[in-house]
Design a protein around this motif. Structure first.
Motif, PDB file in Angstrom:
ATOM      1  N   LYS A 154      -0.718  14.772   8.620  1.00  0.00           N
ATOM      2  CA  LYS A 154       0.404  14.628   9.564  1.00  0.00           C
ATOM      3  C   LYS A 154       1.381  13.529   9.134  1.00  0.00           C
ATOM      4  CE  LYS A 154      -2.222  16.378  13.506  1.00  0.00           C
ATOM      5  NZ  LYS A 154      -2.695  16.136  14.894  1.00  0.00           N
ATOM      6  N   GLY A 155       1.400  13.262   7.831  1.00  0.00           N
ATOM      7  CA  GLY A 155       2.304  12.230   7.327  1.00  0.00           C
ATOM      8  C   GLY A 155       3.765  12.584   7.490  1.00  0.00           C
ATOM      9  N   LEU A 156       4.103  13.856   7.300  1.00  0.00           N
ATOM     10  CA  LEU A 156       5.500  14.280   7.433  1.00  0.00           C
ATOM     11  C   LEU A 156       5.984  14.104   8.867  1.00  0.00           C
ATOM     12  CD1 LEU A 156       8.033  15.535   6.222  1.00  0.00           C
ATOM     13  CD2 LEU A 156       7.059  17.794   6.649  1.00  0.00           C
ATOM     14  N   GLU A 157       5.167  14.524   9.833  1.00  0.00           N
ATOM     15  CA  GLU A 157       5.548  14.407  11.247  1.00  0.00           C
ATOM     16  C   GLU A 157       5.651  12.937  11.651  1.00  0.00           C
ATOM     17  OE1 GLU A 157       3.176  16.208   9.908  1.00  0.00           O
ATOM     18  OE2 GLU A 157       2.704  18.019  11.056  1.00  0.00           O
ATOM     19  N   THR A 158       4.705  12.138  11.186  1.00  0.00           N
ATOM     20  CA  THR A 158       4.701  10.714  11.533  1.00  0.00           C
ATOM     21  C   THR A 158       5.902   9.999  10.952  1.00  0.00           C
ATOM     22  OG1 THR A 158       2.283  10.745  11.590  1.00  0.00           O
ATOM     23  CG2 THR A 158       3.342   8.593  11.454  1.00  0.00           C
ATOM     24  N   ALA A 159       6.314  10.384   9.753  1.00  0.00           N
ATOM     25  CA  ALA A 159       7.438   9.722   9.082  1.00  0.00           C
ATOM     26  C   ALA A 159       8.736   9.855   9.867  1.00  0.00           C
ATOM     27  CB  ALA A 159       7.618  10.286   7.680  1.00  0.00           C
ATOM     28  N   ASN A 164      11.976   5.798   7.416  1.00  0.00           N
ATOM     29  CA  ASN A 164      11.899   6.283   6.040  1.00  0.00           C
ATOM     30  C   ASN A 164      13.111   7.091   5.590  1.00  0.00           C
ATOM     31  OD1 ASN A 164       9.509   4.997   5.601  1.00  0.00           O
ATOM     32  ND2 ASN A 164       8.389   6.804   4.927  1.00  0.00           N
ATOM     33  N   GLU A 165      13.543   8.045   6.403  1.00  0.00           N
ATOM     34  CA  GLU A 165      14.663   8.883   5.980  1.00  0.00           C
ATOM     35  C   GLU A 165      15.929   8.052   5.796  1.00  0.00           C
ATOM     36  OE1 GLU A 165      15.365  12.439   8.130  1.00  0.00           O
ATOM     37  OE2 GLU A 165      13.358  13.248   7.778  1.00  0.00           O
ATOM     38  N   ARG A 166      16.138   7.058   6.654  1.00  0.00           N
ATOM     39  CA  ARG A 166      17.299   6.172   6.524  1.00  0.00           C
ATOM     40  C   ARG A 166      17.243   5.401   5.210  1.00  0.00           C
ATOM     41  NH1 ARG A 166      20.068   4.453  11.250  1.00  0.00           N
ATOM     42  NH2 ARG A 166      20.174   2.340  10.425  1.00  0.00           N
ATOM     43  N   LEU A 167      16.032   5.119   4.757  1.00  0.00           N
ATOM     44  CA  LEU A 167      15.859   4.370   3.517  1.00  0.00           C
ATOM     45  C   LEU A 167      15.832   5.270   2.288  1.00  0.00           C
ATOM     46  CD1 LEU A 167      13.070   1.903   4.713  1.00  0.00           C
ATOM     47  CD2 LEU A 167      15.491   1.365   4.350  1.00  0.00           C
ATOM     48  N   ILE A 173       5.094   9.475   5.031  1.00  0.00           N
ATOM     49  CA  ILE A 173       5.040   8.050   5.316  1.00  0.00           C
ATOM     50  C   ILE A 173       4.999   7.235   4.026  1.00  0.00           C
ATOM     51  CG2 ILE A 173       3.835   8.438   7.509  1.00  0.00           C
ATOM     52  CD1 ILE A 173       1.263   7.383   6.056  1.00  0.00           C
ATOM     53  N   SER A 174       5.117   5.937   4.185  1.00  0.00           N
ATOM     54  CA  SER A 174       4.951   5.019   3.065  1.00  0.00           C
ATOM     55  C   SER A 174       3.579   4.360   3.158  1.00  0.00           C
ATOM     56  CB  SER A 174       6.027   3.927   3.106  1.00  0.00           C
ATOM     57  OG  SER A 174       7.315   4.492   3.044  1.00  0.00           O
ATOM     58  N   ILE A 175       3.031   4.029   2.017  1.00  0.00           N
ATOM     59  CA  ILE A 175       1.794   3.244   1.969  1.00  0.00           C
ATOM     60  C   ILE A 175       2.217   1.795   1.774  1.00  0.00           C
ATOM     61  CG2 ILE A 175      -0.381   2.859   0.758  1.00  0.00           C
ATOM     62  CD1 ILE A 175      -0.283   5.464   2.346  1.00  0.00           C
ATOM     63  N   LEU A 176       2.031   1.010   2.830  1.00  0.00           N
ATOM     64  CA  LEU A 176       2.598  -0.333   2.894  1.00  0.00           C
ATOM     65  C   LEU A 176       1.520  -1.391   3.039  1.00  0.00           C
ATOM     66  CD1 LEU A 176       5.443   0.440   5.466  1.00  0.00           C
ATOM     67  CD2 LEU A 176       5.673   0.331   2.986  1.00  0.00           C
ATOM     68  N   GLY A 177       1.976  -2.633   2.994  1.00  0.00           N
ATOM     69  CA  GLY A 177       1.090  -3.755   3.265  1.00  0.00           C
ATOM     70  C   GLY A 177       1.201  -4.820   2.202  1.00  0.00           C
ATOM     71  N   THR A 178       1.302  -6.073   2.641  1.00  0.00           N
ATOM     72  CA  THR A 178       1.316  -7.192   1.711  1.00  0.00           C
ATOM     73  C   THR A 178       0.054  -8.036   1.845  1.00  0.00           C
ATOM     74  OG1 THR A 178       2.605  -8.456   3.310  1.00  0.00           O
ATOM     75  CG2 THR A 178       3.811  -7.337   1.565  1.00  0.00           C
ATOM     76  N   THR A 179      -0.479  -8.110   3.077  1.00  0.00           N
ATOM     77  CA  THR A 179      -1.698  -8.897   3.300  1.00  0.00           C
ATOM     78  C   THR A 179      -2.918  -8.020   3.499  1.00  0.00           C
ATOM     79  OG1 THR A 179      -1.421  -8.957   5.712  1.00  0.00           O
ATOM     80  CG2 THR A 179      -0.316 -10.679   4.424  1.00  0.00           C
ATOM     81  N   GLY A 180      -2.702  -6.744   3.808  1.00  0.00           N
ATOM     82  CA  GLY A 180      -3.814  -5.846   4.089  1.00  0.00           C
ATOM     83  C   GLY A 180      -4.165  -5.783   5.561  1.00  0.00           C
ATOM     84  N   ILE A 181      -3.675  -6.752   6.334  1.00  0.00           N
ATOM     85  CA  ILE A 181      -3.995  -6.848   7.756  1.00  0.00           C
ATOM     86  C   ILE A 181      -2.745  -6.589   8.578  1.00  0.00           C
ATOM     87  CG2 ILE A 181      -4.744  -8.423   9.594  1.00  0.00           C
ATOM     88  CD1 ILE A 181      -7.010  -7.675   7.809  1.00  0.00           C
TER      89      ILE A 181
END
Length: 374
Positions: A154-159, A164-167, A173-181
């Motif tokens: 359901k990544g497409l629906e969630t996005a 994301n589309e504006r960017l 969706i994007s796989i994100l995170g800098t700290t993991g938390i």
């Protein structure tokens, strides 16, 4: 999951999509070398902290293994909460390949942390997946590498509920995170998103940046000036942080269009306009009304008003509207220019709802031509 104290409440932290992808990739890679299933996998996040992540599914096929975990955002209202992140890991590669599959967006514009054409898996998650893959190779004496495909149910629906589309991130969706938390109500995450959109627009060659704190006034701005503020960057309460980043990026011009309820606070030097930080609207308008000759009764009415729109109406009723607003706009500009160190041209348009009042800084109307076609 850990708990943190925020605004007097004990709130649960969660895991980023990056941590979920890291955990799923490690579990799948380990499962390639063993026939024993397991319910949890431990991963080291960038801070060095060890996290124990629950596995939803773990399967092995002819040439790969696949694991999925459920994204848990704790008490953060994250649209990706509950989404299933999967990693399919293939053996037999000379070098590590990390890519996105179904439900993972693909970058179509330059200016983001990931180059155009690649899957929207940010650098830190890529680094942590690579760390786990290298560790598995060492643990099992494997002298080759892997191909890792990250996907999201359901990544497409969630996005569609994200920026994301504006960017220019299309397909998931994007796989994100800098700290993991994931920290509940993370201000850093919101500010990072604003900075990311600034990067994207400027990388596309835009020299003029349109900012708006929120959704109010879109139709009014479009009908009155031909400016669709949906093409601008929504900065929420983070006016100061946004201006600081723009000072670093150095566009040619900035135009800020916003409701008086937020922007009037900047006349008092408040650059985070959330009410939890400060709210000096009544004091600002009352003080300047007094300087313009308002009687005590009028000042009391301003202090007792329930909204900036009502204050606007009071100023109209007592013929103080033009004088007070002129001072407020000048103070807003004074504080914004100081934040920008007078290095970038910036103008402001402020409106209210009740009487649809519009007030402008001195050159704001001259700026419109630069923002009609952004």
């Amino acid at each position: 999951m850990e708990k943190i104290i925020k605004n007097g409440s004990k709130l649960k932290t969660g895991y980023t999509t990056g941590t979920c992808a890291q955990a799923a990739a490690k579990a799948a890679a380990v499962y390639l070398f063993t026939d024993k299933k397991f319910d949890y996998v431990e991963v080291n996040i960038l801070s060095g902290k060890l996290l124990k992540i629950k596995i939803k599914s773990l399967e092995k096929y002819d040439d790969y293994a696949e694991c999925s975990v459920i994204k848990e955002s704790g008490d953060d209202p994250d649209v990706t909460n509950g989404i299933e992140i999967k990693a399919a890991v293939y053996k037999g590669y000379d070098k590590l390949i990390i890519d996105g599959g179904k439900g993972i967006g693909r970058v179509t514009k330059s200016g983001l942390k990931v180059p155009a054409g690649q899957a929207a898996i940010n650098p830190v998650p890529r680094k942590m997946i690579a760390y786990e893959m290298e560790k598995v190779c060492l643990d099992y004496g494997y002298d080759k590498s892997f191909k890792v495909i990250i996907s999201a149910e359901k990544g497409l629906e969630t996005a569609k509920k994200t920026f994301n589309e504006r960017l220019g991130i299309i397909g998931g969706i994007s796989i994100l995170g800098t700290t993991g938390i994931v920290e509940p109500m993370s201000e850093k995450a919101l500010i990072d998103t604003i900075c990311l959109e600034i990067d994207s627009q400027m990388e596309q060659g835009r020299k003029n940046i349109l900012l708006t704190p929120g959704n109010y006034g879109r139709n009014a701005a479009l009908e009155k000036f031909g400016i669709d503020i949906e093409k601008g960057i929504k900065i929420s309460n983070y006016i100061g942080d946004t201006l600081d980043y723009l000072l670093y990026k150095q566009p040619e011009r900035i135009l800020i269009i916003g409701h008086a309820g937020k922007l009037s606070k900047t006349a008092g030097g408040i650059m985070n306009t959330h009410s939890n930080y400060a709210d000096c609207r009544h004091e600002i308008f009352a003080a300047y009304a007094a300087l313009c000759g308002a009687e005590k009764q009028v000042i009391e009415e301003i202090f007792n008003a329930v909204s900036t729109d009502e204050i606007d109406y009071i100023l109209m009723r007592y013929n103080l509207h033009e004088k007070v607003w002129d001072i407020v706009i000048n103070k807003i500009m004074e504080n914004i220019k100081r934040r920008l160190q007078n290095k970038i041209q910036c103008e402001v348009m402020v409106f209210t709802n009740k009487e649809n009042t519009w007030k402008y800084s001195s050159k704001a109307l001259d700026f419109i031509k630069y923002f009609k076609d952004i």
